[in-house]
Motif scaffolding. Structure first.
Motif, short mmCIF file in Angstrom:
data_model
loop_
_atom_site.label_atom_id
_atom_site.label_comp_id
_atom_site.label_asym_id
_atom_site.label_seq_id
_atom_site.Cartn_x
_atom_site.Cartn_y
_atom_site.Cartn_z
N SER A 32 -12.79 0.36 8.89
CA SER A 32 -12.76 1.87 9.74
C SER A 32 -11.72 1.70 10.71
O SER A 32 -10.85 2.83 11.17
N ILE A 33 -11.62 0.70 11.58
CA ILE A 33 -10.66 0.48 12.73
C ILE A 33 -9.25 0.57 11.86
O ILE A 33 -8.34 1.10 12.55
N LEU A 34 -9.04 -0.28 11.04
CA LEU A 34 -7.92 -0.30 10.09
C LEU A 34 -7.10 0.93 9.83
O LEU A 34 -5.99 1.35 9.86
N ASP A 65 3.41 -0.27 5.19
CA ASP A 65 3.92 -1.35 4.95
C ASP A 65 3.64 -2.67 5.51
O ASP A 65 3.53 -3.53 4.82
N LEU A 66 3.32 -2.30 6.79
CA LEU A 66 2.81 -3.68 7.56
C LEU A 66 1.24 -3.79 6.98
O LEU A 66 1.07 -5.02 6.75
N TYR A 67 0.39 -2.78 6.84
CA TYR A 67 -0.75 -3.15 6.46
C TYR A 67 -0.75 -3.67 5.06
O TYR A 67 -1.64 -4.65 4.94
N LYS A 68 0.06 -3.52 4.14
CA LYS A 68 0.14 -3.96 2.90
C LYS A 68 0.48 -5.27 2.79
O LYS A 68 -0.07 -6.22 1.98
N LYS A 69 1.42 -5.66 3.62
CA LYS A 69 2.00 -6.95 3.91
C LYS A 69 0.67 -8.01 4.25
O LYS A 69 0.32 -8.89 3.71
N LEU A 70 0.08 -7.57 5.29
CA LEU A 70 -1.17 -8.35 5.94
C LEU A 70 -2.23 -8.27 4.77
O LEU A 70 -2.69 -9.43 4.85
N ALA A 97 -10.96 -2.21 -0.05
CA ALA A 97 -10.03 -2.03 1.14
C ALA A 97 -8.74 -1.72 1.03
O ALA A 97 -8.47 -0.54 2.09
N GLU A 98 -7.97 -1.72 0.01
CA GLU A 98 -6.82 -1.06 -0.02
C GLU A 98 -7.05 0.52 -0.16
O GLU A 98 -6.49 1.37 0.48
N VAL A 99 -7.69 1.02 -1.28
CA VAL A 99 -8.15 2.43 -1.42
C VAL A 99 -8.67 3.19 0.12
O VAL A 99 -8.16 4.07 0.43
N TYR A 100 -9.61 2.21 0.66
CA TYR A 100 -10.41 2.75 1.70
C TYR A 100 -9.25 3.26 3.02
O TYR A 100 -9.24 4.12 3.55
N PRO A 123 -11.01 -9.65 -6.14
CA PRO A 123 -10.22 -8.77 -6.37
C PRO A 123 -10.64 -7.17 -6.39
O PRO A 123 -9.89 -6.16 -5.95
N ILE A 124 -11.89 -6.88 -6.56
CA ILE A 124 -12.65 -5.76 -6.46
C ILE A 124 -12.73 -5.32 -5.02
O ILE A 124 -12.52 -4.22 -4.57
N SER A 125 -12.99 -6.36 -4.16
CA SER A 125 -12.88 -6.15 -2.62
C SER A 125 -11.89 -6.02 -2.04
O SER A 125 -11.55 -4.76 -1.39
N LYS A 126 -10.74 -6.46 -2.71
CA LYS A 126 -9.32 -6.12 -2.23
C LYS A 126 -8.97 -4.57 -2.57
O LYS A 126 -8.43 -3.91 -1.93
N GLU A 127 -9.37 -4.34 -3.91
CA GLU A 127 -9.07 -2.66 -4.32
C GLU A 127 -9.85 -1.85 -3.35
O GLU A 127 -9.10 -0.76 -2.97
#
Length: 625
Positions: free
Chosen positions: A502-504, A532-537, A569-572, A563-567
């Protein structure tokens, strides 16, 4: 009529007893009412986002929706509340955690209950919500284990005897003394409390007669109370619940009606079941006295939880570009809006009702675990004790700990004082001014930096992974600190995973200004937090988890749930429309390890949210009989 998933009645006849099924059928009509108030929640949320509205106090001359209680009367204490029963008068330390382990035989799974009841905690909140894994049929394992323990089944007693010896061995090595003299007597010391799932969640195993998924609140309340009320009463114990995620007094009124209906069905006097309410929602802090009044004879106290509350403030102000939270480590209970929130709670519980009854204030969570280097443990335990001392001095009658090892480290803070509670300690009555409302959203200067972003991301990714593995409560720390025993693991549950994403989301969509330079990323102080910075991190923190030892990240999870957790996090974080609950995206992927399937489910959820303004809360794998 209710529809239970096939074969579960055969597997859990001790949980789905005839009496429990009968009570579920009696309470099933409440499912429609719960869905209505949850729809209202989403409509309020959407309106605030679209019209840039802040949450306000209720009109004092209005009536609490769904009740006949006047708002001003509630604020003035003109309602009949509950006297505090004997076994809740002293609750210096309450431990929290689930009563079951994932994919474990009952002899192993039930050890969670034994550790809890032998810990020396004054009360233990056995969790059916944020800390209880929901894979397969864990919610039913949780209910079974609690029933075995409360009824003192021989299987549980045998396990408890073994666990008592283990606790004493640890206590002698760490505290220099045993903490259990007689394990059978010790089992009677701790008050048993159950946290049901909130109104916003659905049960994974039951649908009502119309095919609608059953509200988890109905299921959890019914199974726990029906299966255990007689044993608890015979032992002289109260029947006590924690109610989570309440946003309004109207929702509290729904809970009150639901509990009263169950009491009537069982032939119990209204008010027999006692409830604490976790103050986890910004809207609830605007209606504290109204919530007390709506729960009437059931209500005994409030708890000031940290993580869910931070998330609720973030969510309520998602539209406000000026509201950006700093690093999570800065948002302590003495920070800006948190300090004001805590103050409102302590003033609300110390306002008397018609009969002069006050309510309890149970302080917040201590997530530390005394496992690490000598220096790390020493420093962290000192902070834990200092935090407890601050809460005691502020007026709390006790606090929470997230691990049994913390009980005898923190409990002495209250033992030294010796008072069983701080009921009725004098504080100013609540006021309802614009300054009060502003204080509940007050930000203060604090760092917003790459180190903070990495910590947010790493723990969020690990939490989503742990959830998929069946561990909704997990000991975690950022990947950069793996192998560093001076930095302790913290017990994290659903709320702590959620607030990080939520903070991100805030930082990205509100253009948070970074306060520190970072050589590794080339970021300078004053730069904005970009996509871009978020995706890099995200890629970098994910890669660290893939390379981590099995001790920190299960090897088997690296090609399944991680991998599902990453997906998720990315979508959220990247989605322009903020998801209302992180747990929704995790729940629809329970028992799923296929990334392509997960992507389809996540897309379905977000499309439904964006196009229809609705959440998907049902079990997508439910196949009716």
């Amino acid at each position: 009529m209710i529809n239970i998933r096939p074969h579960l009645q055969d597997l859990y006849p001790d949980v789905y007893t005839p009496e429990a099924q009968e009570a579920l059928a009696v309470l099933a009509p409440f499912n429609k009412r719960i869905k209505e108030v949850m729809d209202q929640r989403m409509q309020r949320r959407a309106r605030r986002q679209q019209q840039h509205e802040r949450i306000t106090f209720l009109d004092p001359q209005s009536t609490i929706p769904g009740t006949d209680i006047n708002v001003q009367d509630a604020r003035d204490g003109k309602f009949e509340g509950a006297a505090i029963p004997a076994d809740l008068q002293r609750q210096w330390i309450q431990g929290t955690g689930p009563a079951a382990k994932p994919n474990a035989p009952v002899e192993s799974s039930i050890r969670n209950v034994a550790y809890a009841l032998l810990s020396g905690a004054d009360g233990w909140m056995f969790d059916g919500e944020d800390a209880l894994g929901q894979i397969t049929i864990m919610s039913l394992d949780n209910q079974r284990n609690l029933k075995l323990a409360i009824h003192k089944d021989p299987l549980f007693l045998n396990v408890a005897k073994q666990v008592a010896a283990e606790i004493n061995r640890w206590a002698e090595s760490f505290l220099g003394r045993k903490t259990i003299d007689n394990w059978e007597d010790q089992l009677n010391f701790t008050t048993k409390i159950f946290r049901a799932r909130g109104l916003h969640l659905d049960d994974r195993h039951i649908r009502d007669a119309d095919g609608e998924s059953m509200a988890a609140s109905i299921v959890d309340l019914t199974l726990y109370v029906v299966n255990n009320y007689q044993a608890l009463q015979q032992a002289g114990s109260s029947i006590v619940l924690y109610l989570p995620k309440i946003q309004t007094a109207e929702e509290a009124g729904v809970w009150n009606a639901l509990i009263s209906a169950l009491e009537n069905h069982l032939g119990l006097a209204v008010g027999t079941v006692k409830v604490y309410v976790l103050v986890e929602q910004l809207e609830a802090t605007h209606q504290l006295m109204e919530i007390r009044a709506a729960l009437g004879k059931h209500f005994v106290g409030y708890n000031t939880g940290r993580w869910d509350y931070i998330n609720s403030v973030s969510d309520a102000l998602a539209w406000d570009k000026s509201f950006v939270n700093p690093n999570i480590e800065a948002i302590t209970m003495t920070y800006g809006y948190m300090r004001n929130y805590e103050d409102r709670v302590r003033r609300a519980v110390n306002t008397p009702d018609l009969n002069g009854n006050f309510a309890l204030w149970q302080g917040g969570m201590e997530p530390n675990i005394p496992v690490g280097s000598e220096a790390g443990v020493s420093a962290s335990m000192a902070k834990a004790v200092a935090g407890a001392e601050r809460e005691q001095q502020a007026g709390a009658s006790g606090k929470w700990v997230a691990h049994w090892k913390m009980v005898h480290i923190v409990r002495p803070v209250w033992e030294k004082v010796g008072q069983p509670n701080q009921l009725g300690r004098e504080f100013p009555r609540l006021t309802y001014t614009q300054a009060d409302a502003d204080g509940l959203m007050q930000l203060e200067p604090a760092p917003t930096d790459i180190r903070g972003a990495r910590n947010l991301l790493s723990v969020a990714l690990q939490y989503g992974n742990a959830f998929g593995q069946g561990m909704q409560a997990a000991a975690l720390k950022a990947a950069d600190f793996f192998g560093n025993d001076d930095i302790l693991y913290l017990m994290e549950d659903m709320a702590t995973g959620e607030i990080r994403l939520s903070i991100l989301w805030e930082w990205l969509h509100k253009g948070a200004v970074l306060t520190e330079a970072d050589a590794a990323t080339g970021v300078k102080a004053g730069d904005g937090f970009s996509t871009d910075l978020y995706k890099k991190l995200l890629d970098e923190e994910y890669e660290k988890l893939l390379k981590a030892d099995n001790k920190d990240v299960f090897d088997a999870s690296k090609t399944t749930t991680l991998p599902i957790s990453k997906e998720i996090a990315e979508v959220y974080v990247l989605s322009d429309v903020k998801a209302p609950w992180f747990i929704d995206l995790l729940n629809i992927n329970l028992n799923n390890t296929d990334l392509d399937e997960a992507k389809d489910r996540i897309r379905l959820y977000m499309d439904t949210l964006v196009n229809e303004g609705k959440r998907i809360t049902e079990n997508l794998d439910f196949v009716a009989a």
